[in-house]
Write an enzyme that holds these catalytic residues in place. Structure first.
Site, mmCIF file in Angstrom:
data_model
loop_
_atom_site.group_PDB
_atom_site.id
_atom_site.type_symbol
_atom_site.label_atom_id
_atom_site.label_comp_id
_atom_site.label_asym_id
_atom_site.label_seq_id
_atom_site.Cartn_x
_atom_site.Cartn_y
_atom_site.Cartn_z
ATOM 1 N N THR A 1 49.092 -55.802 -32.122
ATOM 2 C CA THR A 1 48.490 -56.696 -31.131
ATOM 3 C C THR A 1 47.674 -57.784 -31.823
ATOM 4 O O THR A 1 47.189 -57.575 -32.927
ATOM 5 C CB THR A 1 47.539 -55.836 -30.266
ATOM 6 O OG1 THR A 1 48.313 -54.962 -29.493
ATOM 7 C CG2 THR A 1 46.655 -56.655 -29.370
ATOM 8 N N ARG B 1 55.696 -49.954 -18.838
ATOM 9 C CA ARG B 1 54.456 -49.441 -19.436
ATOM 10 C C ARG B 1 53.483 -50.608 -19.665
ATOM 11 O O ARG B 1 53.852 -51.652 -20.179
ATOM 12 C CB ARG B 1 54.758 -48.761 -20.767
ATOM 13 C CG ARG B 1 53.535 -48.186 -21.487
ATOM 14 C CD ARG B 1 52.993 -49.142 -22.527
ATOM 15 N NE ARG B 1 51.922 -48.561 -23.331
ATOM 16 C CZ ARG B 1 51.166 -49.262 -24.177
ATOM 17 N NH1 ARG B 1 51.360 -50.551 -24.325
ATOM 18 N NH2 ARG B 1 50.219 -48.665 -24.875
ATOM 19 N N VAL B 2 52.235 -50.400 -19.277
ATOM 20 C CA VAL B 2 51.196 -51.412 -19.496
ATOM 21 C C VAL B 2 50.122 -50.784 -20.370
ATOM 22 O O VAL B 2 49.698 -49.657 -20.122
ATOM 23 C CB VAL B 2 50.607 -51.885 -18.142
ATOM 24 C CG1 VAL B 2 49.412 -52.799 -18.360
ATOM 25 C CG2 VAL B 2 51.680 -52.593 -17.322
ATOM 26 N N GLY B 3 49.697 -51.516 -21.390
ATOM 27 C CA GLY B 3 48.678 -50.994 -22.305
ATOM 28 C C GLY B 3 47.272 -51.394 -21.893
ATOM 29 O O GLY B 3 47.019 -51.805 -20.755
ATOM 30 N N THR C 1 42.497 -53.122 -30.434
ATOM 31 C CA THR C 1 43.875 -52.870 -30.852
ATOM 32 C C THR C 1 44.028 -51.410 -31.238
ATOM 33 O O THR C 1 43.094 -50.797 -31.766
ATOM 34 C CB THR C 1 44.293 -53.786 -32.021
ATOM 35 O OG1 THR C 1 45.598 -53.401 -32.459
ATOM 36 C CG2 THR C 1 43.332 -53.715 -33.194
ATOM 37 N N GLY C 2 45.185 -50.865 -30.971
ATOM 38 C CA GLY C 2 45.418 -49.451 -31.244
ATOM 39 C C GLY C 2 46.275 -48.884 -30.134
ATOM 40 O O GLY C 2 46.834 -49.637 -29.333
ATOM 41 N N GLY D 1 47.021 -48.040 -26.886
ATOM 42 C CA GLY D 1 46.341 -48.483 -25.678
ATOM 43 C C GLY D 1 45.935 -47.389 -24.719
ATOM 44 O O GLY D 1 44.886 -47.480 -24.074
HETATM 45 N N1 ASP Z 1 46.837 -51.826 -27.778
HETATM 46 C C1 ASP Z 1 48.237 -52.192 -27.744
HETATM 47 C C2 ASP Z 1 48.912 -51.475 -26.628
HETATM 48 O O1 ASP Z 1 48.703 -50.284 -26.482
HETATM 49 C C3 ASP Z 1 48.979 -51.962 -29.009
HETATM 50 C C4 ASP Z 1 48.332 -52.501 -30.274
HETATM 51 O O2 ASP Z 1 47.131 -52.709 -30.339
HETATM 52 O O3 ASP Z 1 49.050 -52.756 -31.244
HETATM 53 O O4 ASP Z 1 49.710 -52.058 -25.934
#
Ligand code: ASP
Length: 290
Positions: free
Chosen positions: A158, A186-188, A208-209, A211
């Protein structure tokens, strides 16, 4: 006239692979940090700087956002993005948006042109088309999923940006292709205000991570609440939020900037790609590894 110190942090996502070189990403993030620093010092509003930097991160194809996004399990590109203005707490977001070059522009359009905060899927695409946002003509040739040297798509990456401008205004934005092999629809956390993205008068936050864990821990909102009620620094508050993510079984990173220009970019994932502009103007860019 008093002018506030300016500061900025951007990220190119949590999750760093030991065998991949990130030189291009680091150079790119550093050049964007330079650009953001100049824009802020020239008096550009934080909201516009955040939009501009995220648009450039999306267009680069170097991260799992915009051009670098990877497809869901049905081979379709569904993207999420959000933007938030600290002083007014206006916010705009799109979820599972298909067919547009810049999800952050779509999020900004929701904020500026509609009474809504979050618009999803087909409705978001129709709205983006109606507002003349740049469409992706052929998804199969446009998207270049960010890949490791052996050709496998990268799982996370992200992009996000937080900024403080000369008038003391904070803004935050986040844009993503989501997680690898996600289920259609799917929604993060990224487009959910208070989970992956937040800005108020005290702090601007982008996460980020994985979600799902950031949603379940209300990560960005937790950072803001700890600063508001416990008077923690952005770094202390962001570290606490990451601990909560960890407690649930996830990991990732958070970037934040406070109203006094203090910045933070902690992570508990395997590294995070980031660049930061401190109030004294010095710039740091890199890929931290755990
Ligand atoms: N946080 C994002 C999600 O879960 C993914 C990411 O941070 O790379 O959609």
């Amino acid at each position: 006239m008093t002018t506030s110190p300016t500061a900025l942090v951007l990220h190119g996502g949590a999750g760093v692979l030991a065998r991949k070189s990130y030189d291009r990403e680091i150079d790119h993030m550093r050049s964007l940090a330079e650009r953001g620093k100049t824009q802020l010092r020239d008096g550009m509003p934080a909201l516009d700087v955040v939009s501009d930097i995220i648009r450039a991160l999306e267009a680069s194809g170097l991260y799992v956002a915009g051009k670098g996004s990877s497809p869901n399990t049905e081979g379709r590109y569904e993207l999420d993005a959000a933007i938030m203005d600290g002083p007014t707490r206006r916010a705009g977001a799109v979820a599972a948006l298909e067919g547009f070059v810049s999800p952050i522009d779509a999020a900004r359009m929701v904020m500026d042109e509609t009474p809504h905060v979050l618009v999803a899927a087909e409705g978001a695409a129709r709205l983006a088309a109606r507002h003349g946002l740049k469409a992706v003509k052929d998804p199969d040739t446009y998207y270049k999923p960010a890949a490791v040297p052996d050709g496998r798509a990268i799982a996370t990456g992200t992009v996000g940006c937080v900024a403080l401008d000369t008038e003391g205004r904070l803004a935050a934005g986040t844009s993503t292709g989501g997680t690898l092999h996600k289920t259609p629809g799917r929604v993060g956390d990224c487009p959910l205000i208070g989970s992956g993205t937040w800005a108020d008068v005290q702090v601007a936050v982008s996460c980020t991570g994985q979600g799902e864990y950031f949603i379940r821990s209300l990560a960005a909102g937790t950072v803001a609440a700890r600063i508001r009620y416990l008077h923690e620094s952005p770094d202390e508050a962001a570290r606490y939020a990451l601990k909560d993510v960890k407690r649930l079984g996830g990991d990732g990173g958070i970037i934040a900037v406070g109203a006094d220009g203090r910045i933070a970019f902690p992570y508990n994932s395997q590294g995070m790609k980031y660049a930061a502009v401190f109030t004294d103007g010095h710039i740091e860019a890199g890929v931290t590894t755990a």
